[in-house]
Motif scaffolding. Structure first.
Motif, short mmCIF file in Angstrom:
data_model
loop_
_atom_site.label_atom_id
_atom_site.label_comp_id
_atom_site.label_asym_id
_atom_site.label_seq_id
_atom_site.Cartn_x
_atom_site.Cartn_y
_atom_site.Cartn_z
N TRP A 89 0.82 -1.27 0.23
CA TRP A 89 0.06 -0.02 -0.04
C TRP A 89 0.84 1.31 0.10
N TYR A 90 0.58 2.15 -1.00
CA TYR A 90 1.17 3.41 -0.91
C TYR A 90 0.18 4.68 -0.22
N GLY A 91 0.73 5.27 0.59
CA GLY A 91 0.13 6.38 1.36
C GLY A 91 0.50 7.75 1.22
N MET A 92 -0.57 8.61 0.82
CA MET A 92 -0.03 10.03 0.63
C MET A 92 -0.18 10.83 1.81
N TYR A 93 0.63 11.64 2.40
CA TYR A 93 0.53 12.36 3.56
C TYR A 93 0.56 14.02 3.33
N MET A 94 1.17 14.27 2.49
CA MET A 94 1.19 15.86 2.08
C MET A 94 1.50 15.83 0.79
N SER A 95 1.03 16.91 -0.07
CA SER A 95 1.58 16.87 -1.46
C SER A 95 1.23 18.30 -1.89
N LYS A 135 -2.65 25.50 -10.10
CA LYS A 135 -1.57 24.57 -9.85
C LYS A 135 -2.33 23.38 -8.62
N ALA A 136 -2.70 23.80 -7.68
CA ALA A 136 -3.32 22.92 -6.72
C ALA A 136 -4.52 21.99 -7.45
N LEU A 137 -5.27 22.55 -8.30
CA LEU A 137 -6.43 21.50 -9.08
C LEU A 137 -5.54 20.56 -10.02
N GLN A 138 -4.57 21.05 -10.68
CA GLN A 138 -4.10 20.04 -11.43
C GLN A 138 -3.25 19.14 -10.86
N THR A 139 -2.48 19.31 -9.93
CA THR A 139 -1.51 18.58 -9.17
C THR A 139 -2.27 17.50 -8.16
N SER A 140 -3.70 18.11 -7.94
CA SER A 140 -4.68 17.23 -6.96
C SER A 140 -4.94 16.02 -8.07
N VAL A 141 -5.49 16.32 -8.96
CA VAL A 141 -5.77 15.36 -9.93
C VAL A 141 -4.68 14.37 -10.26
N GLU A 142 -3.69 14.95 -10.64
CA GLU A 142 -2.39 14.09 -10.94
C GLU A 142 -1.88 13.09 -9.84
N GLU A 143 -1.85 13.83 -8.76
CA GLU A 143 -1.40 12.97 -7.45
C GLU A 143 -2.63 11.67 -7.28
N TYR A 144 -3.80 12.03 -7.12
CA TYR A 144 -4.73 10.91 -7.03
C TYR A 144 -4.69 9.87 -7.97
N ASP A 145 -4.37 10.22 -9.37
CA ASP A 145 -4.24 9.48 -10.48
C ASP A 145 -2.99 8.38 -10.08
N ARG A 146 -2.11 9.18 -9.75
CA ARG A 146 -0.86 8.39 -9.56
C ARG A 146 -1.00 7.35 -8.28
N HIS A 199 -10.03 17.67 -2.02
CA HIS A 199 -8.62 17.16 -1.96
C HIS A 199 -8.42 16.21 -0.67
N PHE A 200 -9.30 16.71 0.35
CA PHE A 200 -8.88 15.91 1.88
C PHE A 200 -9.90 14.90 1.79
N THR A 201 -10.73 14.41 0.98
CA THR A 201 -11.72 13.34 0.91
C THR A 201 -11.16 12.06 1.49
#
Length: 631
Positions: A428-434, A462-473, A532-534
């Motif tokens: 499992w991969y966890g994301m903690y701050m981005s 920038k937040a919107l773009q990277t949020s989608v990219e981060e969750y896709d990743r 983003h914090f869903t």
């Protein structure tokens, strides 16, 4: 119920007392990275590795108990039975309140080990110590969000001559202390030379001090937003310093604090690899208002936050063939022909697959009692093909495989077809701050008047773009259902991977653009923080609590006022603290700490009490649904 009560007691007085003792060399030191025969030497790198392994702000009981409460209290999730007048009742809690101790004890161990070294040798481990301080501060923020004051300055020192009864430090003082710790960590990480920091012992950043410094600097923003109500000027000052710091902030996927702890199991500790595999969030579903907002704006994250419902086109056709009803809101998205009383699926309407597979539950009070909502709440009786086969769920639950790696997924198929399952366990991969979180905070601070180098819109975009990219990743790394595959069952099925042009299409919507109207722009920023914090229930609830969003009457995501059944002032804003036992060594300290914060200890407390008796950082914050923010 006994088990539930047990979790409560662990997190209150019991946790503080027990964890203070077990500090130092233990048999489980960095099992995945170290030789057990070397553990007794208390090598600094092993202490560091074990601290990272024990770093856990997303434990099982946190998701089982805490998340289910905060999602519904903030109206960002809906009970599967719908909202009723008892939804403000608290349950047991878990995995929050003392998690920082699991890292603090190793930080103190490292301080001791360095203290008995020569000054020259000790200096080689300065970066390791700085990184442990960063992790400790992160968990300290997390634990104090719902409980306020914490034992910190005297905690986890009993092994080294300290006390078994550490004092409770005020959260106001801890914020100041933690900011200083982060500043000192940044200085160390950006100036220290000749460091011993084996890359194999750092699963987060592979010993890259510059990235740890960016994390430390970014983490100050989490404190700053929590200070906005109590000391707005200080919060704006912190934000300005962060944005202008030479060390930088998290900026791109290589900087994001996102990692997995291990890829193979040793010492039978699969939870460190796969997180865990117990069921959770089984009585909380997506909110229709949140879901409709995301679908309307073609937000790809809806596919990474929530599960597809079970109504693929083959299931739909099976219901058509059986002459049985299809949920009305599902049927609205289907183009079909009808001849001689028989319906035939042609294609999905609207946005098509995979968008048409996501639906949330109505938010209104006692919506399940309304016959018009029976397709949502009575689906277990309405939508079966055979009595032997379970009903097909027409709405979406939270995406469990984003949280755990041991999740068995069963594809919805019709009776008589082969069972299709994905039962593979994956690390499992966890994301903690981005990067996205950082830029959302900067957008908020810019709108509130902070002196920052860029515009609010640039941070927001920038937040919107990277949020989608981060969750896709993250979805790709965790191999969630339908990512990269359709399972070759339904010819109309689509994978959920991010597709070219989707981010641009999302950001072209007015709801996802700042216009220069401060009030409107702040609402959009706060709502994007909530989205983003869903998968960060505590951060999401803190954002609801400090901002007053979602807002009553909003044209975006509307807050539902449940009056007269439940007033907004009757919704809890923190968790209970248990009444300490007179035989507890910490009895007087706990009693005094609760009194100092204005807390009434006890269990089964009503929401009005937990709304009025607030943690320090929440005192004076806007009431739920007011949308007052930090103007």
């Amino acid at each position: 119920m006994n088990k539930m009560k047990k979790y409560k007691s662990i997190l209150m007085s019991g946790l503080v007392g027990s964890l203070l003792v077990f500090s130092g060399c233990r048999e489980d030191f960095a099992d995945i990275n170290s030789n057990p025969s070397d553990v007794t030497k208390a090598e600094p790198s092993y202490l560091f590795a074990q601290a990272v392994i024990n770093f856990e702000p997303s434990g099982y009981t946190y998701w089982f108990y805490n998340a289910a409460m905060t999602y519904k209290w903030g109206q960002m999730g809906v009970p599967t039975s719908g909202f009723t007048s008892n939804y403000t009742v608290t349950t047991a809690t878990g995995d929050q309140g003392g998690k920082y101790l699991e890292v603090l004890k190793y930080a103190n161990d490292l301080k001791y080990v360095r203290s008995i070294m020569t000054a020259e040798e000790s200096a080689k481990y300065a970066n390791m110590a700085a990184c442990l301080d960063v992790l400790t501060v992160y968990l300290g923020i997390f634990d104090s969000d719902m409980y306020g004051d914490r034992p910190f300055t005297e905690a986890c020192m009993a092994r080294y001559g300290g006390t078994l009864t550490p004092k409770y430090d005020k959260i106001e003082d801890l914020y100041t202390l933690w900011l200083n710790m982060l500043n000192e960590s940044i200085t160390t990480l950006t100036t220290s030379t000749n460091q011993t920091f084996p890359t194999t012992q750092d699963v987060a950043y592979n010993g890259n001090a510059a990235k740890w410094a960016k994390l430390a600097n970014s983490l100050k923003l989490k404190i700053a937003v929590r200070l906005l109500v109590q000391n707005k000027a200080k919060a704006l000052e912190i934000a300005s310093a962060v944005a202008n710091a030479s060390c930088g902030v998290l900026d791109g996927k290589d900087d994001d604090f996102l990692f997995n702890k291990a890829t193979s199991v040793t010492a039978n500790d699969g939870d460190k690899v796969y997180h865990w595999n117990n069921g959770f969030m089984q009585s909380t579903a997506a909110s229709k208002r949140v879901m409709d907002f995301m679908i309307k704006n073609q937000d790809p994250r809806v596919r990474f936050f929530y599960q597809k419902n079970q109504w693929n086109s083959k299931v739909v056709q099976a219901f058509f063939d059986a002459g049985k009803a299809v949920p009305a809101y599902v049927l609205n998205n289907i183009e079909y022909t009808e001849a001689n009383g028989k319906k035939t699926f042609v294609k999905w309407k609207g946005l098509g697959e995979p968008w048409v597979r996501y639906y949330g539950l109505p938010v209104e009070m006692e919506a399940s009692y309304n016959s018009q909502n029976a397709d949502y709440f009575d689906y277990s009786n309405r939508f079966k093909l055979t009595n032997e086969r379970a009903a097909y769920m027409p709405y979406s639950m939270f995406q469990q495989e984003m949280i755990i790696g041991r999740y068995d997924f069963t594809l919805p198929t019709v009776p008589g077809d082969d069972v299709i399952q994905d039962t593979e366990d994956r690390p499992w991969y966890g994301m903690y701050m981005s990067t996205a979180e950082v830029n959302l905070y900067l957008a908020e601070f810019k709108l509130l008047g902070a002196s920052l180098p860029n515009s609010a819109a640039s941070y927001f975009n920038k937040a919107l773009q990277t949020s989608v990219e981060e969750y896709d990743r993250l979805a790709n790394l965790n191999k969630i259902p339908y990512y990269g595959t359709t399972y070759k069952y339904d010819p109309n099925e689509k994978a959920i991977d991010l597709k070219d042009g989707e981010i641009a299409a999302m950001m072209a919507n007015a709801d996802y653009q700042l216009t220069g109207n401060k009030s409107s722009d702040l609402e959009k920023v706060y709502l994007q923080e909530l989205l983003h914090f869903t998968l960060f229930p505590c951060d999401q609830f803190v954002t609801v609590r400090r901002s007053g969003f979602p807002k009553e009457g909003s044209a975006l995501i509307k807050w539902e006022n449940f009056s007269p059944k439940i007033q907004n002032s009757e919704i809890p804003r923190r968790f209970e603290v248990s009444s300490p036992s007179p035989t507890d060594l910490m009895y007087k300290i706990l009693t005094d700490a609760y009194a100092a914060q204005g807390f009434t200890p006890g269990s089964n407390q009503d929401g009005a009490l937990l709304n009025s008796e607030r943690v320090w950082q929440d005192k004076g914050a806007p009431q739920f649904g007011s949308g007052a923010g930090a103007n």
